[in-house]
Design a protein around this motif. Structure first.
Motif, PDB file in Angstrom:
ATOM      1  N   PRO A 239       0.826  -1.216   0.000  1.00  0.00           N
ATOM      2  CA  PRO A 239       0.000   0.000   0.000  1.00  0.00           C
ATOM      3  C   PRO A 239       0.856   1.260   0.000  1.00  0.00           C
ATOM      4  CG  PRO A 239       0.013  -1.047   2.177  1.00  0.00           C
ATOM      5  CD  PRO A 239       0.678  -2.003   1.236  1.00  0.00           C
ATOM      6  N   THR A 240       0.411   2.262  -0.715  1.00  0.00           N
ATOM      7  CA  THR A 240       1.096   3.548  -0.732  1.00  0.00           C
ATOM      8  C   THR A 240       0.107   4.644  -1.084  1.00  0.00           C
ATOM      9  OG1 THR A 240       2.938   4.825  -1.670  1.00  0.00           O
ATOM     10  CG2 THR A 240       1.769   3.345  -3.168  1.00  0.00           C
ATOM     11  N   ALA A 241       0.377   5.845  -0.619  1.00  0.00           N
ATOM     12  CA  ALA A 241      -0.429   7.019  -0.954  1.00  0.00           C
ATOM     13  C   ALA A 241       0.372   8.014  -1.787  1.00  0.00           C
ATOM     14  CB  ALA A 241      -0.931   7.691   0.331  1.00  0.00           C
ATOM     15  N   TRP A 261      -4.074   0.222   0.431  1.00  0.00           N
ATOM     16  CA  TRP A 261      -3.958   1.406   1.298  1.00  0.00           C
ATOM     17  C   TRP A 261      -5.275   1.655   2.026  1.00  0.00           C
ATOM     18  CZ3 TRP A 261      -6.230   6.421   0.116  1.00  0.00           C
ATOM     19  CH2 TRP A 261      -5.839   7.433   0.999  1.00  0.00           C
TER      20      TRP A 261
END
Length: 308
Positions: A239-241, A261
């Motif tokens: 997950p990443t933003a 995420w």
């Protein structure tokens, strides 16, 4: 214990064959989630008959009157099969750690899996008794949220030995063994979407097709699960933003990382909302926040996605 098993038992034999190739040994045992229903009881019986190193864990959610008695009877059934059993009581919290309300089904499922893995410990797998019928229902439920899904026979330490068997096999197996099964009244309440799909939608699709709709639905879900496992093995799905990092990913990878995420932050994934968030990454022109079903919103600021 072997003489206990019936010699002529077509349904139970099917369950045994499903369990047979699943590996367990004293150094890597398994905890079986046992509800007392025919699916999980058949799984416990088949594992016992095949000499698997297993024990049963009965999770008492405390959601219905008499749930402690139901859990105790389920444990007794496992012990009759020479399988050690324990009952674990959990509190079902319908408010996530973020303060967001979640549905009773989702909350009970989260509490159940947490209890099963805690009881199994770090050295054991967790077996659950999902069947092809459950697989078909899961596909339709996910599709209605714009996120069709399939369950894998094995995912990390979670194992589904009966995933390619029909529910009729587990019911028949318990009848052949003379086991006392529990019929959860929640499984007949059409207020729950899964029950409505089971009682209304799948029979309607079967009539429309002129044949059993579960078979093609489950096969589709199986392929989705296989494709997902392959993608997970080939790509970084952490997950990443970070919008720049996400924009560099192919669309299937990017959306899965956005979904991861959301899940990490306790947000259920809905297809339309996922695509809208994807637009914040790939088609950014200062558009407003994306409102989620949970009531929270996703915004973009300084090249990152933010949950508000």
């Amino acid at each position: 214990m072997e003489p206990f098993w019936p010699r002529k038992s077509s349904h139970f034999l099917a369950c045994r064959r499903a369990v047979r190739p699943v590996h367990t040994n004293p150094d890597h045992p398994a905890a079986i989630g046992l509800s007392g229903g025919p699916d999980s009881l058949a799984l416990v019986a088949a594992a016992a008959a095949e000499g698997k190193h297993v024990r049963a864990v009965v999770v008492d959610h405390g959601l219905q009157p008499g749930s402690a008695d139901v859990a105790a009877r389920a444990a007794e059934q496992a012990q009759r099969l020479d399988v050690p059993a324990e009952v674990v009581r959990v509190d079902v919290d319908t408010v996530a750690g973020t303060g967001r309300a979640i549905g009773l089904e989702a909350a009970a499922r989260a509490a159940r899996y947490s209890a099963l893995f805690a009881a199994a410990g770090s050295d054991a797998d967790v077996w659950v008794a999902h069947t092809a019928d459950d697989q078909a229902e899961t596909l339709l439920l996910g599709a209605l949220r714009g996120n069709p899904a399939g369950m894998a026979p094995r995912s990390d330490r979670l194992v589904r030995p009966l995933l390619f068997l029909r529910r009729a096999e587990t019911v028949g197996a318990c009848q052949e063994l003379g086991l006392e099964t529990w019929d959860d009244p929640m499984n007949h309440d059409p207020a729950y979407r899964r029950v409505a799909i089971r009682q209304q939608i799948i029979p309607a699709l079967t009539e429309l097709l002129g044949g059993d709709a579960v078979v093609p639905l489950a096969a589709t879900a199986n392929r989705i699960a296989e494709d997902r496992q392959l993608l997970e093995s080939l790509a970084d799905l952490e997950p990443t933003a970070d919008c720049a990092e996400l924009a560099a990913d192919p669309a299937p990878v990017r959306r899965r990382r956005i979904a991861a995420w959301l899940i990490k932050n306790g947000i259920p994934v809905q297809g339309d909302q996922l695509y809208a968030i994807d637009g914040l990454v790939t088609d950014w022109h200062g558009q407003g926040p994306i409102t989620l079903t949970s009531g929270r919103t996703v915004t973009r600021d300084a090249g990152h996605l933010h949950l508000v």
